[in-house]
Structure formats: structure tokens, C-alpha cells
Design an enzyme around this catalytic site. Structure first.
Site, mmCIF file in Angstrom:
data_model
loop_
_atom_site.group_PDB
_atom_site.id
_atom_site.type_symbol
_atom_site.label_atom_id
_atom_site.label_comp_id
_atom_site.label_asym_id
_atom_site.label_seq_id
_atom_site.Cartn_x
_atom_site.Cartn_y
_atom_site.Cartn_z
ATOM 1 C CD GLU A 129 -30.106 -44.489 2.964
ATOM 2 O OE1 GLU A 129 -29.827 -43.565 2.182
ATOM 3 O OE2 GLU A 129 -29.248 -45.095 3.616
ATOM 4 C CB THR A 181 -25.408 -46.418 -3.061
ATOM 5 O OG1 THR A 181 -24.579 -45.781 -2.086
ATOM 6 C CG2 THR A 181 -26.030 -47.647 -2.443
HETATM 7 N N1 HSE Z 1 -26.031 -51.855 2.383
HETATM 8 C C1 HSE Z 1 -25.887 -50.781 1.442
HETATM 9 C C2 HSE Z 1 -25.034 -51.267 0.278
HETATM 10 C C3 HSE Z 1 -25.250 -49.621 2.120
HETATM 11 O O1 HSE Z 1 -23.984 -51.835 0.546
HETATM 12 O O2 HSE Z 1 -25.406 -51.066 -0.871
HETATM 13 C C4 HSE Z 1 -25.041 -48.425 1.244
HETATM 14 O O3 HSE Z 1 -24.307 -47.452 1.981
#
Ligand code: HSE
Length: 309
Positions: A129, A181
Site C-alpha cells: 500500500e 488514492t
Molecule cells: N482508506 C483509504 C482511503 C482506502 O480512503 O484513502 C484507499 O482505497
């Protein structure tokens, strides 16, 4: 012990509207398919049989970064060959990077005779990630590995809570635009007002209680986000129409899946889930954005073994 394993790593819906970075659930569909073989020269070799053109150097590949973190904790470096057939589109908001990272470390753990615990695997996979979005978050990885609905109470140290949940039918629309993201995180405000925080705490607690009690109405009432959704939804054309029309048609609730652009709706029954799919299709056909829809359920087992020998 098997020398080769083929697995299916599920897509996931992170945040579950109000639980930014702490709540998530796994889906039955779509999945990434991955094959891992142990043996040969020490080190990690990666091959992709999809068309996404993802980097193959282990340090720059999300599954590679996760596997390297795992390999660092082994007394001896083995040889691994990983073949990835990515079916969850990167940048979809459906936990594509998490599926690759989590799938790779779950597969490796099985080939090694399971020396590592669930939290260890989450810890390794978070390195994937970091490569994907610059931040170690576990709300996609954890449901991908454990299945079902999960809560990350804390990541330092990791404190994972698996939540009971009543049967749920999930409709997901993935408008074919990419939201990175990292960009979707960058636009967020760094401060929240106390009164917004109080409302969000109430919703998170209500959602967790609703899952545990199997109280569909409480789940529905708690699927409200006063902090992240108002900012991020502007990146998603059609979001307000999809949400409003699905709510009017009787969805329990829903919102942005992860960091978007996918949108999900939770439903009590399958018929409703198909009705939401019709609404989503109409909205995106009308505004002329290509889209993909999944009508699916919660995956309760996490990464699934397809073959091993
Ligand atoms: N919690 C993370 C965000 C998940 O919302 O940035 C990304 O898939």
C-alpha cells in the site's frame, strides 16, 4: 508442503462510508488471480499476465514490496516466482493494490508452512500500500486477508477486530475513470471540527453496533460521512445522482468505495441489489461514462486457494 499455489484475492470496499482508514469489507467479485511458486535461485521474480503495464521490479511492484517485507523476516531467502493476473483494475477504489499485496503474502505463508500470523501478513502487505499510495493503510488489506467486515482499531501496533455482519448484497459501480488514492488523500482537509467529529463517531459506533446486532436499519442510518465524502465526491461524476436515486429506491446506504471512483450500495436482498445496478447503469449511460457493475455479496473467507501442488 505445496511448491506452487494459485489463489484468488478479493476486491474490498474500504472506509464503509464513515470509517475512513479503519473499516472495510471483502467482496466475492471481482478477484485477482495469482500464482506463486517456491524454488530456484534465491530472490523474487514477478510476471504480469494482464495488460496494466505495472512495474515488475519487486521494490516498485505492490505485491513485490509486500513479499520482500515477508522475505526479510525469514532466516534464509528462498526463490519465489509470482505470476499475477490482475482483474481488479488499478485506481478503481476496490482495493486493487491490497489484493495483490495481500494475495502474495498469504500465498507465500502457505508455501512456507504458515510461520506468520494474520497481523504479520497485514503488516507485510501494508508495504504494498505504501508503494501504491505513499501511505500504509490496512483497511483494504485486512478484509482481503480475513474476509468479512473488519475494523482496524489501530495500526501501531496493529489491532484488528473481525466484525460479525448479517447477510448483505452489495452493488458496486466502477465508472471507468481513474482516481489515484494519493490524489484523493491529498485533497482532504487536515483538520475536522469537533461537531463533525462527534457526528462521525456516532456513525462509526452505530455502524459497528448495527453489524454486530444484525440491525439493518441501524446500519443504514449510520452509513453517513460528514468529513470525507463531501470533499471526495466532487471527483466522481454522477455520484450525487447515484446515491440519491439508490437511497430513494431503498438501498440500506452506501457511498464512495475506498478512495473512489467506484460507488457501492449495501442491500438487504438480491432483488434490491439488482435494482441498484439498474439505477447505476442508467445514471452512467445518461452522462456517457463507460462503467462496470458488480452485483455481489460479502466474501467471508478472504484469500481463497484455487489450486496447490
Ligand atoms: N482508506 C483509504 C482511503 C482506502 O480512503 O484513502 C484507499 O482505497
Amino acid at each position: 508442503m505445496p511448491r506452487r499455489i494459485k489463489i484468488a484475492a478479493p476486491a474490498t470496499v474500504a472506509n464503509l462510508v464513515c470509517g475512513f482508514d479503519i473499516l472495510g469489507l471483502a467482496l466475492e467479485d471481482p478477484v485477482d488471480i495469482m500464482e506463486l511458486e517456491i524454488g530456484g535461485a534465491p530472490g523474487l521474480r514477478i510476471r504480469h499476465i494482464d495488460d496494466y503495464g505495472l512495474p515488475l521490479e519487486p521494490e516498485r511492484n505492490v505485491a513485490g514490496a509486500a513479499l520482500l517485507a515477508l522475505m526479510e523476516e525469514l532466516p534464509e531467502i528462498p526463490g519465489f516466482t509470482l505470476t499475477v493476473d490482475k482483474r481488479i483494475k488499478p485506481g478503481s477504489g476496490l482495493g486493487s493494490s491490497a489484493a495483490s499485496s495481500a494475495g502474495a503474502v498469504v500465498a507465500a505463508n502457505i508455501l512456507l508452512g504458515k510461520p506468520f500470523s494474520g497481523p504479520d501478513l497485514v503488516r507485510f502487505a501494508m508495504n504494498g500500500e505504501k508503494v501504491a499510495s505513499g501511505v500504509k493503510h490496512a483497511d483494504n488489506i485486512t478484509p482481503c486477508i480475513y474476509g468479512g467486515v473488519t475494523l482496524i482499531r489501530a495500526i501501531h501496533p496493529l489491532d484488528i477486530v473481525q466484525l460479525e455482519a448479517p447477510p448483505l448484497h452489495v452493488t458496486v459501480v466502477h465508472p471507468q475513470i481513474e482516481v489515484r488514492t494519493s490524489d484523493a488523500r491529498q485533497i482532504l482537509r487536515k483538520e475536522v471540527q469537533l461537531k463533525q467529529a462527534i457526528r462521525q463517531w456516532g456513525n462509526i459506533a452505530g455502524l459497528v453496533a448495527g453489524f454486530m446486532k444484525g440491525d439493518y436499519d441501524l446500519i443504514g442510518r449510520s452509513l453517513e460521512d460528514v468529513i470525507i465524502e463531501p470533499v471526495r465526491s466532487i471527483l466522481i461524476p454522477g455520484f450525487n445522482d447515484v446515491k440519491q436515486q439508490c437511497m430513494e429506491a431503498g438501498a440500506l446506504g452506501g457511498g464512495i468505495s475506498g478512495s473512489g471512483p467506484s460507488i457501492f450500495m449495501l442491500n438487504r436482498d438480491e432483488e434490491k441489489a439488482h435494482l441498484m445496478a439498474d439505477i447505476m447503469r442508467d445514471v452512467y449511460s445518461r452522462i456517457g461514462i463507460d462503467h462496470r457493475i458488480h452485483v455481489t455479496r460479502v466474501n467471508t473467507e478472504g484469500v481463497r486457494i484455487l489450486e496447490q501442488d
